[in-house]
Design a protein around this motif. Sequence first.
Motif, PDB file in Angstrom:
ATOM      1  N   HIS A 111      -1.043 -25.492   1.799  1.00 41.11           N
ATOM      2  CA  HIS A 111      -1.007 -24.969   2.803  1.00 41.11           C
ATOM      3  C   HIS A 111      -1.438 -26.150   4.077  1.00 41.11           C
ATOM      4  O   HIS A 111      -0.749 -26.299   5.006  1.00 41.11           O
ATOM      5  CB  HIS A 111      -1.788 -23.964   3.506  1.00 41.11           C
ATOM      6  CG  HIS A 111      -1.619 -22.755   2.498  1.00 41.11           C
ATOM      7  ND1 HIS A 111      -0.353 -22.454   1.749  1.00 41.11           N
ATOM      8  CD2 HIS A 111      -2.243 -21.451   2.257  1.00 41.11           C
ATOM      9  CE1 HIS A 111      -0.223 -21.163   1.194  1.00 41.11           C
ATOM     10  NE2 HIS A 111      -1.296 -20.588   1.443  1.00 41.11           N
ATOM     11  N   GLU A 158       0.698  -1.201  -0.147  1.00 45.85           N
ATOM     12  CA  GLU A 158       0.044  -0.031  -0.039  1.00 45.85           C
ATOM     13  C   GLU A 158       0.856   1.178  -0.057  1.00 45.85           C
ATOM     14  O   GLU A 158       0.538   2.338  -0.362  1.00 45.85           O
ATOM     15  CB  GLU A 158      -0.870   0.189   1.372  1.00 45.85           C
ATOM     16  CG  GLU A 158      -2.086  -0.962   1.223  1.00 45.85           C
ATOM     17  CD  GLU A 158      -1.465  -2.394   1.717  1.00 45.85           C
ATOM     18  OE1 GLU A 158      -0.511  -2.689   1.985  1.00 45.85           O
ATOM     19  OE2 GLU A 158      -2.445  -3.301   1.852  1.00 45.85           O
ATOM     20  N   THR A 207       2.896 -11.741   0.727  1.00 47.45           N
ATOM     21  CA  THR A 207       3.332 -11.112   1.770  1.00 47.45           C
ATOM     22  C   THR A 207       4.868 -11.018   1.976  1.00 47.45           C
ATOM     23  O   THR A 207       5.413  -9.963   2.483  1.00 47.45           O
ATOM     24  CB  THR A 207       3.028 -11.878   3.048  1.00 47.45           C
ATOM     25  OG1 THR A 207       1.619 -12.046   3.077  1.00 47.45           O
ATOM     26  CG2 THR A 207       3.264 -11.247   4.423  1.00 47.45           C
TER      27      THR A 207
HETATM   28  C1  LIG Z   1      -1.663  -4.375   5.127  1.00 52.83           C
HETATM   29  C2  LIG Z   1      -2.797  -5.329   4.690  1.00 52.83           C
HETATM   30  N1  LIG Z   1      -2.886  -5.323   3.380  1.00 52.83           N
HETATM   31  C3  LIG Z   1      -3.827  -6.122   2.904  1.00 52.83           C
HETATM   32  C4  LIG Z   1      -4.267  -7.234   3.354  1.00 52.83           C
HETATM   33  C5  LIG Z   1      -5.212  -8.026   3.010  1.00 52.83           C
HETATM   34  N2  LIG Z   1      -4.910  -9.582   2.955  1.00 52.83           N
HETATM   35  C6  LIG Z   1      -5.215 -10.494   3.761  1.00 52.83           C
HETATM   36  S1  LIG Z   1      -4.841 -11.933   3.433  1.00 52.83           S
HETATM   37  C7  LIG Z   1      -3.781 -11.571   1.987  1.00 52.83           C
HETATM   38  C8  LIG Z   1      -3.086 -12.210   1.043  1.00 52.83           C
HETATM   39  C9  LIG Z   1      -1.533 -12.468   1.214  1.00 52.83           C
HETATM   40  O1  LIG Z   1      -1.258 -13.307   0.267  1.00 52.83           O
HETATM   41  P1  LIG Z   1      -0.018 -14.525   0.625  1.00 52.83           P
HETATM   42  O2  LIG Z   1       0.957 -13.905   1.470  1.00 52.83           O
HETATM   43  O3  LIG Z   1       0.380 -14.793  -0.832  1.00 52.83           O
HETATM   44  O4  LIG Z   1      -0.809 -15.560   1.125  1.00 52.83           O
HETATM   45  P2  LIG Z   1      -1.771 -16.678   0.470  1.00 52.83           P
HETATM   46  O5  LIG Z   1      -3.191 -15.920   0.860  1.00 52.83           O
HETATM   47  O6  LIG Z   1      -1.721 -16.890  -0.984  1.00 52.83           O
HETATM   48  O7  LIG Z   1      -1.779 -17.712   1.381  1.00 52.83           O
HETATM   49  C10 LIG Z   1      -3.798  -9.947   1.818  1.00 52.83           C
HETATM   50  C11 LIG Z   1      -3.221  -9.260   1.063  1.00 52.83           C
HETATM   51  C12 LIG Z   1      -4.100  -7.315   4.952  1.00 52.83           C
HETATM   52  N3  LIG Z   1      -4.567  -8.087   5.839  1.00 52.83           N
HETATM   53  N4  LIG Z   1      -3.098  -6.334   5.602  1.00 52.83           N
END
Ligand SMILES: Cc1ncc(C[n+]2csc(CCOP(=O)(O)OP(=O)(O)O)c2C)c(N)n1
Lengths: 632, 191
Positions: A382, A69, A450
């Motif tokens: 997972h 962000e 992430t």
């Molecule tokens: C600061 C912030 N931005 C966005 C989110 C929304 N969010 C929740 S889960 C997620 C996905 C993360 O993706 P990844 O690390 O690839 O894990 P996956 O869901 O693919 O297992 C996001 C972006 C958040 N919780 N906090």
Amino acid sequence: MKTMGRMLLTKEPFSEIVMGNTALVRAMIESGTRVVTSYPGSPTPEIATAIQSIPGEKRPFYFEFSTNEKVATEVAFGAALNGHLSAVFFKSVGLNVASDTFVQLSLMNIIGGMVVVLGDDPGANSSQNEQDNRHFAYMSYTPVIEPSSPAEVYTFYKEAARLAQEKKMPVILRLTTHVCHAKEKVAFSGWEPSPFDNTPMFDVKNGPYISLTSEVFPKKRRALKNLQIIEEDSIRCGLHRTEDHKNRKMGIITMGLPFQSVMDVIEKAADKPDILKLGLVYPVPKEPIADFLRSHEEVKVLEELDDILEKEVKSIAYDLKLSTAIYGKMDSEDRIGEYTPDKVYQLLKKTWPHMLPDKGEKAEDLTLIPQRPAQMCPGCGHRSAFYAVKKVLEETDITVADIGCHSLGFLPPYKMGEILMCMGASTGMGSGLSIFNTSRKVIVFMGDSTFFHAGLPGIVNAVFNKHNITMVLMENGTTAMTGHQDHAASGKNFNEPVEAIPIRGVLEGLGVNKIYETDTYNQKKLKELLVQALGDEEFSVVIAKHPCMLKFTREQQRQPGYIRKRVDIDQNKCKRISECIQTFACPTFTRLEDGSIRINPDLCIGDGSCIQTCPTSAVTSPGAKGQEDNNG
Amino acid sequence: MDKFNIYLTGVGGQGIGLISEILLRAADNAGLNVKSVDTHGLAQRGGVVVSHIRMGETIYTPLIPAGESDLVVALERHEALRGMNGALKNGGVLIYYNTVWQPLDVRLKNADEITEDVISQECQRRDIREIRVVEPALKDIRMQNVAVLADIAKFELIPGINNENYIEAMKDLMEGKKLEDNMKLFNGKSA
Ligand SMILES: Cc1ncc(C[n+]2csc(CCOP(=O)(O)OP(=O)(O)O)c2C)c(N)n1
């Protein structure tokens, strides 16, 4: 079939049933927004879905998913310094990540104008908290416009864009979950595409753009002056409105979704209170509030989350020596949760016990229904990772979660990842948990989106400060939880194929010496690697790799000739040990009344990740299965 | 027409979004004032997915107050009971697709599966009309939602909406083979 992309580019005025998030995109187009950026997070990802529905070559603006962000905010800001109207959108907690940049914005002369669209989440429908981002607005002197419905999302964005352009400053459009996701018929204006001037207009003469000591005060003065002008402007341009029920005794001041809830609830009131609905919620418009206070004996302030407006209203009354009774939050429960019609009913009952009729007693529930928490999908890599990790750890070892689908590992039966904070936090927290700790191993989890978003600093720190922990990097090729957005290692961005940034290569470049890698489905190998990594006396990473199977299966289903596969259970071999249900716990495995275990044919995708986990080899290889031999 | 509230519920992956969108558009096609909202986000991952639809002259939020739904549409048996307990008026209508996606606690043996009888008893006690849908020969489980839709049309469960309105909505939202298959199912069942 109606297509969203075509609808969004319609030139004639039209009406259509749309979600708030879709209405926003039409407003972006009509306003002449040129650059839009984001990082995915609920309740906003459907804004990008609407953008994606417009073919790239026809899209009147540039869009990207940035790595986080903060970067998204910076890209939108940079574009606006070249004279382009820009917008950035993300979820509530995204503003915490963006904040270092965000709080400076209002000090800058943003010549193109910039709209910051926030998806706040009262009710914590899909967030870690309910944070009230109006606090950030106060801290940074950024005006906030708050719509209450999809129709207002459309008109208010256009207002926000106009103000941002006129005042050359950032304006927040604050949406909340059920405004983003509400659907209703919206009447849209016509739109005529006009040629844009792409000349880069950046000029230091519009600045200065460097906020050092001597420059801070004049810039702050300008920001504060702008707020004053916008407060007055909001009254003139009709952002606020009143619902006059000719009630001189009771009035309600409210905004956003709570306004709609109030309107529904007071329908049953014999004596309907008057309502003042604010469209600009920071800075609050003093004049209409003062008028409303003067013309009512009792005023209730109905705002979700914190008592920000309440304090403003009370201070206006104090300054003007008004004797109106003002009711705000009555106890701490009033700060919690979304102001749905049910909640607003209770709040008004508490404030004015006789205004609304009592509700009938609700029928008592006789049966306890088992809860249904969200969980990992059939075939999710997972799950395979958690299953393996659990096998190699001691009961006392510490597992640290991160944000993503894998956060769901905390649920039984896995109970993996017992501390969760925010994106990228697992490594730092795990490092702290390892200090003075020689008896309990620390494992931290992290997803691949992430990793790029906020994961890198924690990893660098673990290498640099020599923290002895093990990371399991769950690489599924996508940002899964928010709806499968591509990220830097996906091999494409929003607009085109690009070279994937290899996670392993990044780790090597950061100086991580112990890197192991396997397909997550390979239980034997994964366990071996985990044991090895846990034995290393330094920071180690196990990359557990498997594509997101929800995404993969959906893509497969779209292929012609797709045949659904399923595993089967050989009932002669099954000894009802229940490893598949109790420990591996794929939701496909179903327990029948006679104690036998079956596959739910609606759920199984035939991935076969479960086969290795059956102690008696009763789970057979996936074969093509029609519905006819539905064995469930 | 006075207000009419529809609460839809199911498990993530069952297609609540599509049936909700069809009902929403069908209501609009029928000239009704209508609003809706779906739960998105986390709930998609095998959790409960809910959608609210409200119709009527003066409606503001799409969110239905607890216990004020006239019709509950469920795509799974446990969610049928949860939905009717929380959302349905006494004397209302419950229509559900009779399939089971066992919740975690049932699989872990911490709770019993909800049976058809439990739901029927509850419906009797609360004077609720119960309609159970099951279509074992479906080609694709993702068509269970349209099987339910067909019965909603057949039994005229939503005042003011007719078959043409549903069909037009389906044509707005689907095309090709998917539309063809779903239309065949709808026409075959709803007639
Ligand atoms: C600061 C912030 N931005 C966005 C989110 C929304 N969010 C929740 S889960 C997620 C996905 C993360 O993706 P990844 O690390 O690839 O894990 P996956 O869901 O693919 O297992 C996001 C972006 C958040 N919780 N906090």
